[in-house]
Design a protein around this motif. Sequence first.
Motif, PDB file in Angstrom:
ATOM      1  N   VAL A 246       0.848  -1.188   0.000  1.00  0.00           N
ATOM      2  CA  VAL A 246       0.000   0.000   0.000  1.00  0.00           C
ATOM      3  C   VAL A 246       0.884   1.238   0.000  1.00  0.00           C
ATOM      4  N   GLY A 247       0.654   2.128  -0.977  1.00  0.00           N
ATOM      5  CA  GLY A 247       1.451   3.336  -1.093  1.00  0.00           C
ATOM      6  C   GLY A 247       2.783   3.146  -1.753  1.00  0.00           C
ATOM      7  N   GLU A 252       1.117   2.778  -6.927  1.00  0.00           N
ATOM      8  CA  GLU A 252       0.879   4.071  -7.572  1.00  0.00           C
ATOM      9  C   GLU A 252       0.717   3.905  -9.081  1.00  0.00           C
ATOM     10  N   ARG A 255      -2.620   2.362  -9.753  1.00  0.00           N
ATOM     11  CA  ARG A 255      -3.693   3.325  -9.513  1.00  0.00           C
ATOM     12  C   ARG A 255      -3.810   4.295 -10.682  1.00  0.00           C
TER      13      ARG A 255
END
Length: 715
Positions: A246-247, A252, A255
């Motif tokens: 996550v992150g 990224e 996403r």
Amino acid sequence: METERVTEHEMPAASTAEPSGRPDTTERAPMAHAAIPDPRYGEHAGDPGSGSSDAQSPRPNGEAAERVRPRPLDPEVEGPPGGRAGAVQSGGSGTVPGTRGGPLGDEGGAAGHPPADDSEGEVPEISAADETAERERRGGDRLRFVGAATRRIARGVDLDETVLGLCRASVPAYADAILVYLRDPLPVGDERPASPMVLRLRRSDRVPERPQTTDPTLGPVGLVAPGEALRPDSGEAASELAEVRVGGPLAEVLRGVRPVFAEAPGARDALPELIGPARDLPSGHRAILAPLRGRRRVIGAAVFLRRPARPAFEPDDLLIAAQLATHTALGVDKAVLYGREAYIADELQRTMLPDELPQPTGVQLASRYLPAAETARVGGDWYDAIPLPGSRVALVVGDVMGHSMTSAAIMGQLRTTAQTLAGLDLPPQEVLHHLDEQAQRLGSDRMATCLYAVYDPVAHRIIVANAGHPPPVLLHRGGRAEVLRIPAGAPIGVGGVDFEAVELDAPAGATLLLYTDGLVESRQRDVWTGIEHLREKLAETARLTRPDASAPLEPLCDEVLDILGPGDRDDDIALLAARFDGIAPSDVAYWYLDPRAQTAGQARRLARRALARWGLDELTESVELLVSEVVTNAVRYAERPITLRLLRTQTLRCEVGDDVPQLPRLRQARATDEGGRGLYLVNKLARRWGATRLSTGKVVWFELAVPSAAGDGAL
């Protein structure tokens, strides 16, 4: 991981043309560019020795060179593309002579000629009109490639076919290697995905290396197992699993949805997170990371790779990667939904079929069920065996028309209705009549065929009624097989028709075969040809056993299914086989008793004599007690003579019938009650017991285990 197929392709090489040393005073033709090969072209497009070229040599008198027009598209051609960017042409160079190296390649000299040795060192200029025409042509080539590739991806029905379509469309026409990662597990519809996101390598594909060769245009190349390398020219294997932090960089990029080059700032750290930190990636714009986004969420990623010998990707190739990724993601979504629907339908149908068949007295049962082919997996075929009072058994087989979840649901409702009607001990023709009414209540187009038979092992008779179903086949012990002649009747759901029942002999040792039309009917043969083939197969199988013995039931079912040839699985198949053992008259004792106060004592004496004749004296005490309780309850309410029957088989079964339809219920008697303990004793002492309502009243029965020595003598 392995791939099913890889495509051999020639490696590009640098041009070997030498300058002539003479000034070229002729007018230069505009430089042509090679098109992106369409994945539908044949394997020899752009192959060495083909003698074709995308640009021809300059013509005299200043005439412009004529470009070779693209090959016509054939939408029905399948398989991986044969030509790709940088294919070796007859001129011997690694790129199309006089063109850019491919859709995204470098410039070279004219076909078969070196660049002009201009005395002033000037290079001829290309007009703006020629550049515009070239850009339009290359754009059209890209559109044709994307159109053909997306059509190939869309042909997939299940998950593997969709991913395979992406790999076959991309390699080698667009890339030299591809890695496809999907979420594990894949969410379905609105289902909440698992957290954290884990991507699993679903498939990889690439252009294989050739064995050691002395081809000067290729150089020495080693053989590497297909589908295992990360880089097209290395032996490094990609990671099978990748957890998306996550992150993190990979999260990224996913996403952002848009494809990016491997050397882009975000992808530089995202790609090692996906394929492994210690992997060697090709340099330059030769790797693209494309997220796969379905209808609701990101479901995976695809990595496209090119060899160093091939021209690098251009910015316009990101648009192609986006189209391939989008269509693949939507296809994966469709395949997952289709798989879930097929799974639900299969589970629905399987749960509506009996888990196991009962083992009633005097008959052996075996069954088979085969779903249809993948194109029509779900159907409405069913079978059932329902124990009835008097050691009888109802044999049912039916087929709801159609192949869908609706057919499976209708089948379940009709099977439940048939079980309920059988519990009322209705005649076979009445059962079909009520099934016909039920089908009409379910809808105007609910059609089904059904065959309902009741076998009586004591009388050695069978009563059969048919509603448009293929007739059963009776295999006698001697090996003779016959198709029973029974009225065909109209299918269930037609309405307004009568059904007729026939009573036939059911000799001991004979086998009755009930089946659905999927066993005997297909596109290659009609139903009556299939029935005759089935009869001959049964007779042939029976001749393999002794004349005085019957063929084993389970192997017989397997032999019957062998009549199915290639392409015969157009429909699902339900098969129910019943071997009639019967009950010998010497193992049956039957009496009519008047409902009087002395009847219970008379029943005890009759039962004691029958047990002594059968050598079951050790059961006398228990049988007398239970018979007395059941007969007393029947005499208390009956107005007509009651019946008492004892059956000796693997168990000792006692049946007491009367004309009162109300069924007795087991209850806990209070300390002050004078009665209510009879059924409590039956429940404690009997192996099994029950009560069944008849059209003329009811039957209460119980069973006791027979001692092994006496039981063996009864068989």
